[in-house]
Design a protein around this motif. Sequence first.
Motif, mmCIF file in Angstrom:
data_model
loop_
_atom_site.group_PDB
_atom_site.id
_atom_site.type_symbol
_atom_site.label_atom_id
_atom_site.label_comp_id
_atom_site.label_asym_id
_atom_site.label_seq_id
_atom_site.Cartn_x
_atom_site.Cartn_y
_atom_site.Cartn_z
ATOM 1 N N LEU A 88 0.788 -1.230 0.000
ATOM 2 C CA LEU A 88 0.000 0.000 0.000
ATOM 3 C C LEU A 88 0.822 1.283 0.000
ATOM 4 C CD1 LEU A 88 -2.882 -0.875 2.500
ATOM 5 C CD2 LEU A 88 -2.970 -0.843 0.024
ATOM 6 N N LYS A 89 2.026 1.217 0.522
ATOM 7 C CA LYS A 89 2.797 2.462 0.667
ATOM 8 C C LYS A 89 3.872 2.561 -0.406
ATOM 9 C CE LYS A 89 0.982 3.651 4.743
ATOM 10 N NZ LYS A 89 0.084 4.763 4.848
ATOM 11 N N THR A 90 4.221 3.786 -0.726
ATOM 12 C CA THR A 90 5.373 3.988 -1.602
ATOM 13 C C THR A 90 6.453 4.698 -0.792
ATOM 14 O OG1 THR A 90 4.182 5.921 -2.349
ATOM 15 C CG2 THR A 90 4.233 4.073 -3.865
ATOM 16 N N PHE A 91 7.611 4.114 -0.776
ATOM 17 C CA PHE A 91 8.720 4.736 -0.043
ATOM 18 C C PHE A 91 10.025 4.302 -0.690
ATOM 19 C CE2 PHE A 91 7.387 0.795 1.969
ATOM 20 C CZ PHE A 91 8.578 0.086 2.093
ATOM 21 N N ARG A 92 11.089 5.010 -0.351
ATOM 22 C CA ARG A 92 12.400 4.681 -0.928
ATOM 23 C C ARG A 92 12.841 3.306 -0.467
ATOM 24 N NH1 ARG A 92 16.773 9.376 -1.666
ATOM 25 N NH2 ARG A 92 18.134 7.604 -1.990
ATOM 26 N N GLY A 93 13.323 2.519 -1.381
ATOM 27 C CA GLY A 93 13.828 1.203 -1.010
ATOM 28 C C GLY A 93 12.767 0.116 -1.068
ATOM 29 N N ARG A 94 11.525 0.515 -1.385
ATOM 30 C CA ARG A 94 10.425 -0.452 -1.417
ATOM 31 C C ARG A 94 10.701 -1.571 -2.438
ATOM 32 N NH1 ARG A 94 6.547 -1.415 -4.750
ATOM 33 N NH2 ARG A 94 4.688 -2.486 -4.025
ATOM 34 N N LYS A 95 11.126 -1.137 -3.633
ATOM 35 C CA LYS A 95 11.373 -2.121 -4.699
ATOM 36 C C LYS A 95 12.472 -3.090 -4.299
ATOM 37 C CE LYS A 95 9.885 -0.266 -9.103
ATOM 38 N NZ LYS A 95 10.295 0.458 -10.307
ATOM 39 N N PHE A 96 13.508 -2.562 -3.647
ATOM 40 C CA PHE A 96 14.626 -3.401 -3.238
ATOM 41 C C PHE A 96 14.166 -4.455 -2.220
ATOM 42 C CE2 PHE A 96 18.033 -4.253 -0.166
ATOM 43 C CZ PHE A 96 18.967 -4.852 -1.012
ATOM 44 N N ILE A 97 13.365 -3.986 -1.247
ATOM 45 C CA ILE A 97 12.884 -4.911 -0.206
ATOM 46 C C ILE A 97 11.982 -5.972 -0.832
ATOM 47 C CG2 ILE A 97 11.500 -5.086 1.911
ATOM 48 C CD1 ILE A 97 12.379 -2.211 2.559
ATOM 49 N N ARG A 98 11.087 -5.495 -1.708
ATOM 50 C CA ARG A 98 10.148 -6.393 -2.375
ATOM 51 C C ARG A 98 10.913 -7.446 -3.183
ATOM 52 N NH1 ARG A 98 6.423 -8.574 -4.283
ATOM 53 N NH2 ARG A 98 4.715 -8.083 -5.700
ATOM 54 N N GLY A 99 11.928 -6.976 -3.922
ATOM 55 C CA GLY A 99 12.757 -7.856 -4.753
ATOM 56 C C GLY A 99 13.530 -8.855 -3.898
ATOM 57 N N SER A 100 14.014 -8.388 -2.741
ATOM 58 C CA SER A 100 14.790 -9.279 -1.864
ATOM 59 C C SER A 100 13.926 -10.424 -1.357
ATOM 60 C CB SER A 100 15.334 -8.503 -0.658
ATOM 61 O OG SER A 100 16.108 -7.438 -1.108
ATOM 62 N N PHE A 101 12.699 -10.101 -0.945
ATOM 63 C CA PHE A 101 11.806 -11.162 -0.458
ATOM 64 C C PHE A 101 11.521 -12.168 -1.580
ATOM 65 C CE2 PHE A 101 10.580 -8.248 3.094
ATOM 66 C CZ PHE A 101 10.929 -9.116 4.111
ATOM 67 N N SER A 102 11.308 -11.661 -2.800
ATOM 68 C CA SER A 102 11.062 -12.578 -3.921
ATOM 69 C C SER A 102 12.261 -13.480 -4.137
ATOM 70 C CB SER A 102 10.783 -11.794 -5.206
ATOM 71 O OG SER A 102 9.626 -11.039 -5.063
ATOM 72 N N LEU A 146 11.723 -19.520 6.885
ATOM 73 C CA LEU A 146 11.796 -20.097 5.540
ATOM 74 C C LEU A 146 10.622 -19.646 4.660
ATOM 75 C CD1 LEU A 146 13.069 -22.334 3.601
ATOM 76 C CD2 LEU A 146 11.347 -23.869 4.573
ATOM 77 N N ILE A 147 9.424 -19.639 5.239
ATOM 78 C CA ILE A 147 8.239 -19.351 4.412
ATOM 79 C C ILE A 147 7.868 -17.863 4.407
ATOM 80 C CG2 ILE A 147 7.301 -21.675 4.708
ATOM 81 C CD1 ILE A 147 5.304 -20.549 6.712
ATOM 82 N N THR A 148 8.547 -17.068 5.211
ATOM 83 C CA THR A 148 8.240 -15.626 5.231
ATOM 84 C C THR A 148 8.338 -14.975 3.834
ATOM 85 O OG1 THR A 148 8.770 -15.370 7.553
ATOM 86 C CG2 THR A 148 8.966 -13.394 6.205
ATOM 87 N N PRO A 149 9.405 -15.241 3.056
ATOM 88 C CA PRO A 149 9.452 -14.624 1.721
ATOM 89 C C PRO A 149 8.258 -15.019 0.845
ATOM 90 C CG PRO A 149 11.578 -15.551 2.296
ATOM 91 C CD PRO A 149 10.611 -16.023 3.340
ATOM 92 N N ILE A 150 7.796 -16.265 0.976
ATOM 93 C CA ILE A 150 6.641 -16.716 0.181
ATOM 94 C C ILE A 150 5.417 -15.895 0.592
ATOM 95 C CG2 ILE A 150 5.033 -18.635 -0.266
ATOM 96 C CD1 ILE A 150 7.286 -20.567 0.160
ATOM 97 N N LEU A 151 5.174 -15.847 1.900
ATOM 98 C CA LEU A 151 3.992 -15.142 2.389
ATOM 99 C C LEU A 151 4.030 -13.670 1.999
ATOM 100 C CD1 LEU A 151 3.434 -17.751 4.023
ATOM 101 C CD2 LEU A 151 2.597 -16.293 5.842
ATOM 102 N N ILE A 152 5.166 -13.025 2.243
ATOM 103 C CA ILE A 152 5.239 -11.579 1.958
ATOM 104 C C ILE A 152 5.072 -11.315 0.465
ATOM 105 C CG2 ILE A 152 6.793 -9.577 1.956
ATOM 106 C CD1 ILE A 152 7.712 -10.417 4.729
ATOM 107 N N SER A 153 5.760 -12.094 -0.365
ATOM 108 C CA SER A 153 5.668 -11.845 -1.818
ATOM 109 C C SER A 153 4.258 -12.088 -2.330
ATOM 110 C CB SER A 153 6.643 -12.750 -2.574
ATOM 111 O OG SER A 153 7.953 -12.414 -2.229
ATOM 112 N N PHE A 154 3.662 -13.198 -1.920
ATOM 113 C CA PHE A 154 2.329 -13.527 -2.429
ATOM 114 C C PHE A 154 1.276 -12.545 -1.909
ATOM 115 C CE2 PHE A 154 2.814 -18.340 -3.612
ATOM 116 C CZ PHE A 154 3.969 -18.032 -4.309
ATOM 117 N N ILE A 155 1.353 -12.207 -0.624
ATOM 118 C CA ILE A 155 0.335 -11.296 -0.063
ATOM 119 C C ILE A 155 0.501 -9.893 -0.661
ATOM 120 C CG2 ILE A 155 -0.594 -10.229 2.045
ATOM 121 C CD1 ILE A 155 0.263 -12.797 3.546
ATOM 122 N N THR A 156 1.758 -9.461 -0.831
ATOM 123 C CA THR A 156 1.987 -8.149 -1.455
ATOM 124 C C THR A 156 1.381 -8.135 -2.856
ATOM 125 O OG1 THR A 156 4.039 -7.948 -0.216
ATOM 126 C CG2 THR A 156 3.747 -6.419 -2.031
#
Lengths: 229, 354
Positions: free
Chosen positions: A54-68, A111-121
Amino acid sequence: MTANIVDGVIKAFQLIFSLDPEVYRITGLSLYVSGLAVVLATLWSIPIATVLGLKTFRGRKFIRGSFSAFIGIPTVVLGLIFYLIFSRSGPLGFFGLLYTPLLISIGQAVLITPILISFITSAIEAIDMDLRDLARTLGSTEIQASLSILREASGGVILAILAGFNRAFAELGVAMMVGGNMYNRTRVLTTAIALETGKAEIAQSIALGVILVGIVYVLNITISYLRKR
Amino acid sequence: MAELMELHNMWKSFGAVNALQSVNLTIPHGKITALLGPSGSGKTTLLRILAGLDTPTRGELFYGNTQIAANEQSVLRQKATLVFQKSVFFHTTVYNNVAFGLQLKDEFSKEEISNKVGEALALVRLEGVEKRQAKKLSGGEQQRVSLARALVLDRELLLLDEPTVNLDPKNVSIIEESIQRVNQERNITIVLATHNMFQAETISERVALLIDGTIKQIGTNQDVFGKSNKFLQSFARLENVFSGTAKPTKEGASIIEVNQHLKIEAAFNKHGKVSVHVRPEDILLSAESLKSSARNVFKGTIVGITDLGAIAKITVDAGKKFSIQITKKSLTEMKLNVGSEIFLTFKASAVRLI
């Protein structure tokens, strides 16, 4: 080998229907450990995914990409990291958590946190953002508006949780490295299968494999049926 | 309290683009104010600021006598609600969508909520659709549910962003009627953004002409529409605007000679050069010449058909090009095609002077 497989399948059903206490204990612990992992991971993944979605902030893409990128982390590597951290001489060794079901749960949760965060995002991002403004103009606070979006994305959230459970329930590396496959304490379905196969107890392995796959199958079918309703 | 809201020197910028420039606007209490302007003029941006959904880049905003600071936008969201141009719905029933705002607080019992939802739906003439999925309604019904969802909250200020754009005449009239009713019966202040000058003229008491992010003119309907106005003409010229020489008739009407083939009768008495406009929805199409009281009947040829969703825009050459709006159903039933010969009929009173 074919005879072994057939034996295995027959034995699997015998074990299931004869209410073999050992099999039920292992299965129960597997469900408990992975269930707790999912609860823990969901607790922190939903808020993080909501902010990322929901939010836009600096570094968002990097964090999102890291979880993926971490979706595919090898379980053995994660197990090793946890082992090093929680072993007696490790930085968190004083907790005395190594070889406990709780540490397996924590490891699986990570282990499953990246799956949950990426899919829910992704599920949140797929919702029309005008809905958030709609909720706000109808009187929602910012938190209520975010919850409305989360509710709209609930189908995706359930799928993410399910995918997370599947991964945790079926993984071997973390359970083996930090659980130690101790009889009556930390033995779960996957570690038991590995052990039995190592002992050439193929029929026993297959029996446990059938239970593992059966549970995943029934759970997924049930949830997909409930979602349709 | 005469003024419900006041905006002083309001700016809104998106990067280098100024969507609003030095907007000064007062919104009188209990009245319908139209924000009239073409697409991209900043109407939506302005409405979103009034609704407390966006913060202005600079400028002052007063609600009543209280100045609303940039971090107090939520105050506005408790006073005003906005109906978006594009209907959006939660993935649930009409009832749950309309009840959404009421269910946020523990102010009302289930029964009260149910009654209020029923009343709001009745106001937009949509009784009995409570259990249907909101997303499965037709475009016109969806917009009416959106309006009901805002009306149910009974806010002091109702903001409407092009509520009738792309709708068929039936839905347009239901929505316009509901807006006028709540304004008169509940004394709700309304700001209506529209690019349709005749909607602005017929519904509102005050008009603010917004072009390129700037308020070019503001005043009562008579102030804005009564005089020849180059800004108004600039976007009224889009459709059915004809210039010609008017000659008064003995009966007190006028005949406007647009060219040697087209003479339009108007129900006003004028002499000399005039510009007039006929609303696309005031023109009747028929396969044969109609015997009626309407004074203007012209034969023409269809030169264009544009699909606008539930309605279609037909362009007819009858000495000059006319735009006419009809429903999709009529288009199919009358078997109209480009090249078809057709009769246009409209009343002398439908001819408006600009």
